[in-house]
Write an enzyme that holds these catalytic residues in place. Structure first.
Site, PDB file in Angstrom:
ATOM      1  N   LYS A  35       0.846  -1.202   0.000  1.00  0.00           N
ATOM      2  CA  LYS A  35       0.000   0.000   0.000  1.00  0.00           C
ATOM      3  C   LYS A  35       0.877   1.246   0.000  1.00  0.00           C
ATOM      4  O   LYS A  35       1.899   1.285   0.706  1.00  0.00           O
ATOM      5  CB  LYS A  35      -0.904  -0.041   1.234  1.00  0.00           C
ATOM      6  CG  LYS A  35      -1.966   1.061   1.294  1.00  0.00           C
ATOM      7  CD  LYS A  35      -2.807   0.904   2.572  1.00  0.00           C
ATOM      8  CE  LYS A  35      -3.932   1.925   2.675  1.00  0.00           C
ATOM      9  NZ  LYS A  35      -4.707   1.771   3.942  1.00  0.00           N
ATOM     10  N   SER A  94      -9.659   1.637   3.041  1.00  0.00           N
ATOM     11  CA  SER A  94      -8.828   2.417   2.159  1.00  0.00           C
ATOM     12  C   SER A  94      -7.781   1.587   1.406  1.00  0.00           C
ATOM     13  O   SER A  94      -7.218   2.067   0.424  1.00  0.00           O
ATOM     14  CB  SER A  94      -8.109   3.504   2.954  1.00  0.00           C
ATOM     15  OG  SER A  94      -7.200   2.938   3.880  1.00  0.00           O
ATOM     16  N   SER A 111      -9.663  -0.572   7.302  1.00  0.00           N
ATOM     17  CA  SER A 111      -9.117  -0.374   5.958  1.00  0.00           C
ATOM     18  C   SER A 111      -8.390  -1.568   5.370  1.00  0.00           C
ATOM     19  O   SER A 111      -8.039  -1.549   4.193  1.00  0.00           O
ATOM     20  CB  SER A 111      -8.171   0.832   5.946  1.00  0.00           C
ATOM     21  OG  SER A 111      -8.905   2.022   5.903  1.00  0.00           O
TER      22      SER A 111
END
Lengths: 96, 489
Positions: free
Chosen positions: B74, B149, B173
């Site tokens: 990420k 997210s 997330s």
């Protein structure tokens, strides 16, 4: 209709050092008003005898040995600087 | 052959690498071919560094636990020499000069961090639509969101364009996108994995964790990343068990699984509720004991979270001042204009919204009414979990109240988007661990027979990942939801 007449987005934006357009101020005023209406539910909870939780796992006074460690050379520390000169960050003038 | 290689789990790939059936270079090339074929539609990656990855693959030591395994990361976790832009314009062009501790440990175990996955800007969002750069699509239906997210990380794992990925979980997330994309997502207990090198959103809530195709893979990656780190004073000095072995050896017979009655009220999609109830019945059949428990402060979770998380974010994001890194506004007149315009130009709408809310709840005159009160209710929520875990080993509930929703469907109403986090945020506030695993499929009402994954969530006490993953593994090994693959249409 907002339950948070005290929320002054224009003033808070100044505190946050964040310029907002008139359109953003109006939108956030409405949207965050709705969020604060929801948040107002917390007033119903009796917290008179409750200690606050600042951290999920309470650890205090974590020390390490006070010994010098390797650090970045200046060119690495400055590698992402938007403006630099003489191995230094260039900042905006703050004193007249 | 190539596409089947890309679809392997980390555990299966590593076994083939170790047996020298496949070389690290072949595995990487198969993955790169799959990315080439698919990511143009999916858009899970912001960037890849295949040149570095090929060099690393050539010299990989396949005898290490993750030797030669490429890992997607990420865009909020620092990998030395690669971009770490948090999907934000304010960090466009930024390259991390150092490795996060989690990355350093993965590299030491032989893994190759090669690609940056898309996310909501600064991890603020539940759909990855807040990325400043691109929309990532759900591999099961390209017109829907992947969740957020860590939406890029979930999408690339589900689409076999990554063997595994790292995400971060501040309020769900990792788990929510894992649920919406049909993969496994583990949020470790607070303090289990070092946060050093993770760009901070809400420091008392953030954790790094894996998104994987199986529970065994999640256990493997957790074992590599977990443990005390002198560079993160909130990482705890607790022993790191062999999670992968513990998961294999776990017996579900007699495990106690709690059903929180407050989590089965209104607002849950009936197909999601049915899948979770079916999972409960499945556990009972496997020999687990099902107990009803209560988490009485559940209704306040979203309110507490959006005060505490935004307060911490407003302080953490003060570091983006246009001096040391990132965007800097041109031709400003004086310091206040420099700050105000740099931040106005660099941050997107959701980040601005949360900075305003967080600054407000911390401001003079409102601190006690909002922030301090939220911290006290947080204490009550922690106590709820302590009482519940006195009666059971893990809790079971939905991960998300709904399956993947359409792109653009919820962007106009931030509060509606926030309320969808109801089942995941309590774990972050309490510091406990949680995992989402594939638990069924919903038929999209507006879309014929289109199948969308459903995530079942298990929550465990802090630092009880061994048992949590064991319970998850028992479900996974006796169901086949995790074996289905999306058609990418």
């Amino acid at each position: 209709m907002s339950a948070a007449p005290d929320l002054d987005v224009r003033y808070i934006a100044q505190l946050a050092r964040l310029d907002l357009s008139e359109a953003e101020i109006a939108t956030f005023q409405t949207q965050l008003g709705h969020v604060l209406e929801h948040v107002a539910a917390l007033r119903r909870v009796d917290v008179s005898a409750v200690e606050p939780t600042a951290h999920a796992s309470a650890v205090f006074n974590v020390f390490r040995d006070d010994e010098p460690r390797a650090s970045f050379p200046p060119e690495v520390a400055l590698s992402n600087a938007p403006r630099k000169a003489n191995e230094l960050f260039v900042v905006t003038k703050v004193v007249e | 052959m190539l596409s089947t290689l890309a679809s392997l789990t980390v555990t299966a790939l590593q076994a083939k690498l170790r047996a020298r059936e496949v070389s690290p270079r072949e595995a990487l090339d198969a993955l790169a071919a799959r990315i080439d074929a698919v990511d143009g539609r999916l858009r899970g990656y912001l960037s890849t560094d295949l040149e570095y990855a090929r060099r690393a693959a050539e010299s990989a030591d396949v005898t290490l636990p993750l030797g030669g395994v490429p890992i997607a990361v990420k865009d909020v976790v620092s990998v030395a020499g690669q971009p770490c832009g948090c999907a934000s314009k304010i960090l466009a062009g930024y390259r991390a000069p150092f490795d996060a501790t989690a990355i350093a440990r993965l590299r030491a175990a032989g893994a190759i961090p090669f690609g940056r996955t898309n996310m909501d800007e600064f991890a603020m969002g539940s759909s990855t639509e807040n990325s400043a750069f691109q929309l990532t699509r759900n591999p099961w239906d390209l017109s829907r969101v992947p969740g957020g997210s860590s939406g890029g990380s979930a999408a690339v794992v589900a689409a076999d364009t990554a063997f595994a990925a790292l995400g971060t979980d501040t309020g769900g997330s990792i788990r929510q996108p894992a649920a919406l994309c049909g993969c496994v997502g583990l949020k470790p207990s607070y303090g289990r994995v070092s946060r050093y090198g993770l760009v901070a959103f809400a420091s008392s809530l953030d954790q790094i964790g894996p998104l994987t195709k199986t529970v065994a893979d999640a256990a493997l990656l957790l074992g590599v990343m977990a443990g005390r780190d002198p560079l993160d004073s909130t990482s705890l000095d607790a022993p790191v068990p062999d999670y992968a072995a513990a998961v294999r050896d776990f017996s579900i017979k007699g495990a106690r699984i709690g059903l929180p009655k407050e989590y089965f009220v209104s607002g849950i999609d009936p197909q999601v509720e049915a899948a979770v109830r079916a999972a409960v019945a499945h556990y009972a059949k496997l020999g687990a004991e099902i107990v009803e428990v209560s988490l009485p402060h559940t209704e306040y979770a979203v309110a507490v979270y959006y005060i505490i998380a935004t307060a911490e974010a407003s302080a953490n994001l003060a570091r983006f001042d246009g001096v040391r890194y990132g965007h800097r506004a041109a031709d400003t007149n004086g310091l206040l204009e420099h700050y105000g315009r740099t931040r106005a130009e660099g941050f997107g709408p959701e980040v601005k919204r949360r900075i305003i809310l967080g600054t407000y709840v911390l401001s003079s005159g409102y601190y006690d009414a909002y922030y301090l009160r939220a911290q006290k209710v947080r204490t009550l929520m922690r106590q709820d979990f302590e009482k519940a875990f006195a009666q059971c080993d893990a809790l079971i509930c939905p991960t998300s109240p709904v399956p993947a929703f359409k792109l653009g469907e919820r962007t106009a109403d931030p509060l509606a988007m926030y309320l969808a986090d109801i089942f995941t945020i309590a774990a972050n506030l309490a510091g406990i661990c949680g995992v989402s695993l594939p638990g069924g499929f919903a038929k999209a009402a507006d879309d014929g027979d289109r199948e969308l994954p459903i995530g079942v969530q298990l929550l465990g006490p802090a630092f009880a990942e061994e048992k949590l993953l064991g319970i998850a593994h028992a479900f996974e090994q006796t169901t086949d939801w995790h074996q289905r693959r999306p058609a990418l249409g």
